[in-house]
Design a protein around this motif. Structure first.
Motif, PDB file in Angstrom:
ATOM      1  N   LEU A  36       0.826  -1.213   0.000  1.00 42.23           N
ATOM      2  CA  LEU A  36       0.000   0.000   0.000  1.00 42.23           C
ATOM      3  C   LEU A  36       0.858   1.259   0.000  1.00 42.23           C
ATOM      4  O   LEU A  36       0.495   2.273  -0.595  1.00 42.23           O
TER       5      LEU A  36
ATOM      6  N   PHE B 105       2.183   1.914  -3.583  1.00 41.01           N
ATOM      7  CA  PHE B 105       1.174   2.381  -4.536  1.00 41.01           C
ATOM      8  C   PHE B 105       0.236   3.439  -3.948  1.00 41.01           C
ATOM      9  O   PHE B 105      -0.872   3.647  -4.441  1.00 41.01           O
ATOM     10  N   GLU B 106       0.724   4.116  -2.925  1.00 37.68           N
ATOM     11  CA  GLU B 106      -0.104   5.132  -2.274  1.00 37.68           C
ATOM     12  C   GLU B 106      -0.508   6.253  -3.231  1.00 37.68           C
ATOM     13  O   GLU B 106      -1.603   6.780  -3.183  1.00 37.68           O
TER      14      GLU B 106
ATOM     15  N   GLN C 130      -6.471   4.070  -6.804  1.00 39.62           N
ATOM     16  CA  GLN C 130      -6.891   2.819  -6.175  1.00 39.62           C
ATOM     17  C   GLN C 130      -8.372   2.604  -6.467  1.00 39.62           C
ATOM     18  O   GLN C 130      -9.201   3.470  -6.177  1.00 39.62           O
TER      19      GLN C 130
ATOM     20  N   GLU D 240     -11.843   0.345  -6.221  1.00 38.90           N
ATOM     21  CA  GLU D 240     -12.588  -0.655  -5.456  1.00 38.90           C
ATOM     22  C   GLU D 240     -13.474  -1.464  -6.404  1.00 38.90           C
ATOM     23  O   GLU D 240     -14.245  -0.905  -7.193  1.00 38.90           O
TER      24      GLU D 240
ATOM     25  N   THR E 171     -14.191  -2.114 -13.483  1.00 34.20           N
ATOM     26  CA  THR E 171     -13.496  -1.015 -12.795  1.00 34.20           C
ATOM     27  C   THR E 171     -14.163   0.331 -13.044  1.00 34.20           C
ATOM     28  O   THR E 171     -13.587   1.376 -12.728  1.00 34.20           O
TER      29      THR E 171
ATOM     30  N   TYR F 189      -5.688  -7.854  -3.836  1.00 34.02           N
ATOM     31  CA  TYR F 189      -5.149  -6.774  -4.669  1.00 34.02           C
ATOM     32  C   TYR F 189      -4.658  -7.274  -6.019  1.00 34.02           C
ATOM     33  O   TYR F 189      -4.136  -8.384  -6.154  1.00 34.02           O
TER      34      TYR F 189
ATOM     35  N   VAL G  94      -2.220  -5.463  -9.167  1.00 32.61           N
ATOM     36  CA  VAL G  94      -1.467  -4.304  -9.640  1.00 32.61           C
ATOM     37  C   VAL G  94      -1.577  -4.293 -11.163  1.00 32.61           C
ATOM     38  O   VAL G  94      -1.084  -5.202 -11.841  1.00 32.61           O
TER      39      VAL G  94
ATOM     40  N   TYR H 200      -2.298   1.186 -11.531  1.00 35.17           N
ATOM     41  CA  TYR H 200      -3.579   1.198 -10.798  1.00 35.17           C
ATOM     42  C   TYR H 200      -3.523   0.060  -9.782  1.00 35.17           C
ATOM     43  O   TYR H 200      -2.982  -1.006 -10.067  1.00 35.17           O
ATOM     44  N   LEU H 201      -4.070   0.310  -8.624  1.00 37.04           N
ATOM     45  CA  LEU H 201      -4.175  -0.763  -7.612  1.00 37.04           C
ATOM     46  C   LEU H 201      -5.647  -1.098  -7.478  1.00 37.04           C
ATOM     47  O   LEU H 201      -6.453  -0.278  -7.014  1.00 37.04           O
TER      48      LEU H 201
ATOM     49  N   CYS I 259      -8.548  -3.101  -5.768  1.00 33.82           N
ATOM     50  CA  CYS I 259      -8.814  -3.749  -4.481  1.00 33.82           C
ATOM     51  C   CYS I 259     -10.155  -4.474  -4.575  1.00 33.82           C
ATOM     52  O   CYS I 259     -11.201  -3.859  -4.791  1.00 33.82           O
TER      53      CYS I 259
END
Length: 434
Positions: A345, A348-349, A353, A355, A375, A418, A420, A429-430, A432
């Motif tokens: 995290l 890739f902060e 991100q 969901e 997405t 997760y 990546v 892009y992450l 989740c």
């Protein structure tokens, strides 16, 4: 080891009182530095000052770290343009606890005669009445003497444009007298002969030596290190996001490592002497290696490794190295799988991100569906755009290139949730999955 010579070649020495070198040469000398608990963690600006104590102990002398439970309630005006907010006793105690734990990482508390100690000035100030302090201490220094200090003059004098000064409350004005009494108390009760600190503390420290002379007829000494500054002259220790803290909950080991890795060549060559204990010959060797191939960043890597291990751990350093490889395209799926969730995290902060619900993830029949519809169009706005880039080899998931636009969604979720996603060379892009 000669302390003065060691600090001088490392570029850490700013000034010291006459007689200091002779005092240090006469035998084991007890010296101290004060740390104000304005936060529950120290930062890398403080670490440069801690290194003065480290070198003092390495030279065979006894270091004392004073945490200012009393002075922290007031605030030091040195280097400040405005008065700080006063902290409650509860907050101060929490801060003191955090700082003590950090100091224990750098100083040896089991070294025999020159074992380090930590003291709290609240222990001797809590029973000191206001009138008692004025009678016993205040009468020994004139207002004229205290007004002559730079930390006071800068706050009460108008600036070059003639603008009105910020001013100084009596609370902050009294700080140098209180810090001076700390020196006197430690001189009388712990045999302390030397106070050290950053160069902006010179006025406060010499007030202590003067108080010792006037109250006891004694002789004490002062030594200050060079204030570590950035190229623009501002105090070192801050990134774009604020202070670089020693507490991993405030600055992650990965970000901490990256901070040192991203220093300029000029800064790294200077700071490897300040922040590491590497010997002179080793630093010379690394510097020459760096000059031969600057793009390899040997100085930055050696500095980042040494400081990250000492502040955090070998494990955190290795995790930070692995994490760094990800964004530079050298890490693979196994590298990603090996990252702890907090490191992942942290890496890739700064990237988007996204969901995605478990139901959306399960219903995506192809990679194209996942990266467009599931997405919400945040990776690709349309299926057509996703298919074109996948066909051209421009999409990777978990560091593995996506081969076909109609491939099934069969990816191993990192940490069980997760993905990546990399689009092109630089867009990450992450995803989740919850």
């Amino acid at each position: 080891m000669n302390l003065i010579e060691e600090l001088r070649w490392r570029g850490m020495l700013h000034d010291f009182m006459p007689g200091t070198e002779e005092q240090l040469a006469s035998g084991m000398t007890t010296g101290y530095i004060g740390f104000d608990p304005t936060a529950h963690s120290l930062h890398i600006g403080n670490l440069a000052t801690i290194m003065l104590l480290v070198h003092l102990q390495r030279a065979g002398h006894k270091p004392i770290a004073l945490v200012g439970g009393a002075t922290g309630m007031i605030g030091d005006p040195s280097g400040k343009s405005a008065e700080r907010n006063l902290l409650s006793e509860e907050v101060l105690q929490a801060n003191l606890s955090g700082i003590k734990k950090q100091l224990e990482k750098f100083l040896d508390f089991n070294a025999g005669a020159n074992s380090a100690e930590i003291v709290n000035n609240y222990d001797w100030f809590r029973e000191f009445s206001f009138l008692g302090f004025l009678r016993e201490v205040g009468k020994h220094l004139t207002v004229n003497y205290m007004m002559a200090k730079d930390s006071v003059k800068k706050r009460i004098s108008a600036d070059e444009d003639g603008d009105r000064a910020e001013g100084l409350s009596f609370t902050e004005f009294s700080y140098q007298l209180i810090q001076g009494y700390d020196f006197y108390h430690l001189y009388k009760n712990k045999g302390v002969k030397l106070q050290m600190g950053a160069s902006d503390q010179w006025g406060n420290i010499t007030t202590g030596t003067e108080l010792i002379r006037r109250m006891d007829g004694g002789k004490a000494f002062a030594l200050v290190g060079r204030l570590v500054t950035k190229a623009d002259g501002t105090k070192f220790g801050k990134s774009e996001g604020g202070n670089v803290w020693l507490d991993p909950n405030l600055t992650s080991p990965y970000k901490f490592y990256q901070f040192w890795l991203n220093l300029s060549d000029e800064e790294a060559e200077k700071l490897i002497k300040v922040y590491t204990l590497l010997p002179q010959e080793e630093i010379k060797r690394i510097t020459e290696e760096h000059k031969q191939a600057p793009h390899q960043r040997a100085l930055q890597k050696a500095l980042a490794k040494d400081v990250t291990i000492r502040v955090h751990s070998q494990e955190d350093y290795l995790a930070a190295v692995d994490a760094s490889e990800i964004l530079f395209g050298k890490g693979d799926l196994e590298t990603l799988k090996g990252l702890r969730e907090d490191v992942l995290l942290s890496v890739f902060e700064g990237v988007p991100q996204i969901e995605v619900s478990r139901q959306q993830y399960a219903s995506a029949e192809t990679v194209t569906d996942l990266l467009s519809e599931a997405t919400g169009g945040q990776v690709f706005e349309s299926k057509g755009e996703a298919k074109r880039m996948i066909k051209n080899g421009g999409v990777s998931i978990n560091r593995e290139k996506v081969q076909g636009a109609d491939d099934a969604v069969r990816f191993e979720l990192l940490q069980g949730k997760y993905l990546v996603v990399q689009k092109g060379k630089k867009n990450y892009y992450l995803v989740c999955v919850n």
